[in-house]
Design an enzyme around this catalytic site. Structure first.
Site: not given
Ligand code: FPP
Length: 237
Positions: A15, A32, A126
């Protein structure tokens, strides 16, 4: 890392990409993208440390509600991740499993996910679980449905339905329960992630945003876990 046992199964809610992008005054898609760099480093380290299973929450069933621009950026990153990492992951003996509803994914992504599972399915290192189009309640409802279908066909009796039978119908069938759940960015919620599997998990909520979660922060979470007193409802002394 000390000699104390490491968690067998680590789950991570990655997050804070959005807030990281905001802090750096750049588009959320770039947050991201930076998050994917962190994810690669954490996967590599988990494999090197000999952790048995790592589950990452990449895209929830609720994430479709984000703007079309952000959803499409995440879908693009997914494709990019699988095409750029699959060789190295396979070489490292990593076994990829997708947790979630692949059928609800766009065709190109669905194909990439199925190929990754096929190609690495026999690997013995893993166990890397990537939750995509995943929701914990939906997973439990699906498991109940599958058990009901078996009962209707006469393959099982209602009294055969116990905790193990339910576990076997989850996406995580055959994996140990989650020992350590990490959620970055200081939010203290489970957000529908691995509800059943986290029954006895230790929780860690570092305040650092996911793109800044480096190996030091990961080691710190693992060390803190090693000093937790896990009782599973019993008493240790
Ligand atoms: C949360 O940050 C993160 C996500 C909703 C997506 C997580 C995805 C990745 C790290 C990349 C994609 C994955 C792969 C396997 C390639 P947020 O956007 O909710 O952060 P915020 O709460 O600060 O807005």
């Amino acid at each position: 890392m000390s000699e104390l046992p490491l968690p067998r199964h680590v789950a991570i809610i990655m997050d804070g990409n959005g807030r990281w992008a905001k802090q750096h005054k750049i588009k959320v898609a770039l947050g991201h993208r930076k998050g994917v760099e962190t994810l690669r480093a954490i996967i590599r380290e988990s494999s090197d440390l000999g952790i048995e299973a790592l589950s990452l929450y990449a895209f929830s069933t609720e994430n479709w509600r984000r703007s079309p621009e952000e959803v499409s950026a995440l879908m693009g990153l997914l494709l990019e991740f699988f095409s750029s990492e699959i060789d190295e992951l396979d070489e490292k003996n990593v076994c990829i499993r997708i947790l979630g509803d692949k059928e609800g994914m766009p065709p190109a992504q669905r194909e990439a996910l199925i190929n990754a599972e096929k190609r690495t399915g026999k690997n013995t290192g893993l166990k890397l679980n990537i939750a995509i189009n995943y929701g914990g309640r939906a997973e439990l409802a699906r498991a109940a449905r599958r058990l009901a279908e078996k009962a209707v066909k006469g393959e099982i009796r209602p009294e055969d339905i116990d905790e193990d039978a339910l576990s076997r119908e989850l996406y995580t069938a055959g994996l140990p329960d989650v020992d350590l759940l990490i959620r970055t960015s200081g939010e203290m919620r489970l957000s529908n992630f691995l509800l059943y599997q986290c029954a006895y998990a230790e929780f860690d909520f570092p305040t650092v945003l996911w793109p800044d979660f480096d190996l030091n922060a990961y080691h710190e979470a693992l060390r803190a876990y090693q000093h937790r007193d896990r009782r599973f409802g019993g008493r240790n002394s």
